[in-house]
Design a protein around this motif. Sequence first.
Motif, short mmCIF file in Angstrom:
data_model
loop_
_atom_site.label_atom_id
_atom_site.label_comp_id
_atom_site.label_asym_id
_atom_site.label_seq_id
_atom_site.Cartn_x
_atom_site.Cartn_y
_atom_site.Cartn_z
N MET A 1 0.84 -1.17 0.00
CA MET A 1 0.00 0.00 0.00
C MET A 1 0.89 1.23 0.00
SD MET A 1 -2.74 1.30 2.89
CE MET A 1 -3.75 -0.13 2.75
N GLU A 2 0.48 2.24 -0.77
CA GLU A 2 1.19 3.52 -0.78
C GLU A 2 0.24 4.62 -0.35
OE1 GLU A 2 4.61 3.23 -4.21
OE2 GLU A 2 3.10 4.79 -4.34
N ILE A 3 0.74 5.47 0.53
CA ILE A 3 -0.02 6.61 1.02
C ILE A 3 0.79 7.87 0.72
CG2 ILE A 3 -1.03 7.73 3.05
CD1 ILE A 3 -2.42 5.12 2.57
N SER A 4 0.15 8.86 0.11
CA SER A 4 0.79 10.17 -0.11
C SER A 4 0.55 11.02 1.12
CB SER A 4 0.19 10.87 -1.32
OG SER A 4 0.45 10.13 -2.48
N VAL A 5 1.61 11.67 1.60
CA VAL A 5 1.51 12.50 2.81
C VAL A 5 1.97 13.91 2.47
CG1 VAL A 5 2.27 12.79 5.19
CG2 VAL A 5 1.96 10.49 4.27
N GLN A 6 1.04 14.86 2.61
CA GLN A 6 1.37 16.27 2.38
C GLN A 6 1.85 16.89 3.69
OE1 GLN A 6 -2.56 17.33 0.67
NE2 GLN A 6 -1.30 18.24 -0.96
N SER B 1 10.57 19.29 1.72
CA SER B 1 9.65 18.78 0.70
C SER B 1 8.23 18.99 1.23
CB SER B 1 9.90 17.29 0.46
OG SER B 1 8.97 16.78 -0.46
N ASP B 2 7.28 19.07 0.31
CA ASP B 2 5.89 19.19 0.77
C ASP B 2 5.09 17.91 0.54
OD1 ASP B 2 5.76 19.35 -1.97
OD2 ASP B 2 4.48 21.12 -2.03
N LEU B 3 5.74 16.86 0.01
CA LEU B 3 5.04 15.62 -0.25
C LEU B 3 5.96 14.42 -0.01
CD1 LEU B 3 2.36 14.41 -1.32
CD2 LEU B 3 3.40 14.45 -3.59
N LEU B 4 5.47 13.45 0.75
CA LEU B 4 6.19 12.21 1.02
C LEU B 4 5.32 11.04 0.56
CD1 LEU B 4 7.29 12.86 4.72
CD2 LEU B 4 8.62 13.31 2.65
N THR B 5 5.96 9.94 0.27
CA THR B 5 5.23 8.70 -0.04
C THR B 5 5.64 7.66 0.99
OG1 THR B 5 5.20 9.20 -2.39
CG2 THR B 5 4.80 6.93 -1.76
N VAL B 6 4.65 7.07 1.63
CA VAL B 6 4.90 6.04 2.64
C VAL B 6 4.45 4.70 2.07
CG1 VAL B 6 4.40 5.28 4.99
CG2 VAL B 6 4.54 7.71 4.48
N LYS B 7 5.36 3.74 2.10
CA LYS B 7 5.03 2.39 1.62
C LYS B 7 4.82 1.49 2.83
CE LYS B 7 7.41 3.04 -2.68
NZ LYS B 7 8.24 2.52 -3.71
N LEU B 8 3.70 0.76 2.80
CA LEU B 8 3.32 -0.12 3.91
C LEU B 8 3.02 -1.51 3.35
CD1 LEU B 8 1.02 2.63 5.16
CD2 LEU B 8 2.87 1.77 6.55
N ASP B 9 3.38 -2.53 4.13
CA ASP B 9 3.19 -3.91 3.68
C ASP B 9 1.79 -4.44 3.93
OD1 ASP B 9 5.81 -4.08 2.77
OD2 ASP B 9 6.55 -4.77 4.72
N GLN B 10 1.03 -3.82 4.81
CA GLN B 10 -0.29 -4.32 5.16
C GLN B 10 -1.36 -3.82 4.18
OE1 GLN B 10 1.66 -2.29 7.13
NE2 GLN B 10 1.49 -2.87 9.26
N ASP B 11 -2.47 -4.56 4.11
CA ASP B 11 -3.61 -4.13 3.30
C ASP B 11 -4.52 -3.20 4.08
OD1 ASP B 11 -2.82 -5.60 1.09
OD2 ASP B 11 -3.91 -7.39 1.73
N ILE B 12 -4.56 -3.39 5.39
CA ILE B 12 -5.37 -2.52 6.26
C ILE B 12 -4.41 -1.82 7.21
CG2 ILE B 12 -7.15 -2.43 8.03
CD1 ILE B 12 -8.36 -4.94 6.77
N VAL B 13 -4.46 -0.49 7.18
CA VAL B 13 -3.52 0.32 7.96
C VAL B 13 -4.30 1.34 8.76
CG1 VAL B 13 -1.61 1.95 7.81
CG2 VAL B 13 -1.71 0.02 6.25
N SER C 1 -0.62 3.12 12.72
CA SER C 1 0.40 2.41 11.94
C SER C 1 1.12 3.35 10.98
CB SER C 1 -0.24 1.28 11.13
OG SER C 1 -0.79 0.31 11.99
N LEU C 2 0.37 4.29 10.43
CA LEU C 2 0.99 5.28 9.54
C LEU C 2 1.99 6.13 10.31
CD1 LEU C 2 1.26 6.74 6.82
CD2 LEU C 2 -0.62 8.22 7.58
N ARG C 3 1.60 6.58 11.51
CA ARG C 3 2.54 7.37 12.33
C ARG C 3 3.83 6.58 12.57
NH1 ARG C 3 0.29 11.91 15.30
NH2 ARG C 3 -1.98 11.81 15.33
N GLN C 4 3.70 5.30 12.91
CA GLN C 4 4.87 4.47 13.17
C GLN C 4 5.72 4.33 11.90
OE1 GLN C 4 4.00 0.61 14.80
NE2 GLN C 4 6.15 0.00 14.81
N ALA C 5 5.08 4.12 10.76
CA ALA C 5 5.82 4.00 9.50
C ALA C 5 6.53 5.30 9.16
CB ALA C 5 4.88 3.60 8.38
N LEU C 6 5.88 6.43 9.43
CA LEU C 6 6.53 7.72 9.19
C LEU C 6 7.77 7.88 10.05
CD1 LEU C 6 3.39 9.99 8.87
CD2 LEU C 6 5.18 9.76 7.14
#
Length: 84
Positions: free
Chosen positions: A1-6, A17-29, A33-38
């Motif tokens: 899963m990829e999440i765009s973070v502004q 930068s004003d945009l990051l991309t976070v890649k996560l291995d789970q289907d449900i996040v 979990s996003l905070r931890q991945a960041l």
Amino acid sequence: MEISVQLFAGLREVMESDLLTVKLDQDIVSVASLRQALEEQYPKLKPYLSGVAIAVNEEYILSDESELSDGDSVALVPPIAGGS
């Protein structure tokens, strides 16, 4: 899963930068979990993450248990002070 973070305000300056991309291995996040991945993928953000407001698809999220979907647009909004 990829999440765009502004990023806004001081966070944009910290990350240069004003945009990051976070890649996560789970289907449900969750937002938690996003905070931890960041924290793991972008260690410079760690000191700021506990105090930011998070918006998903332009709506503020109040619970870290809220679920995210692939392709969601997330915004990190730091606290703003000022005015008189």
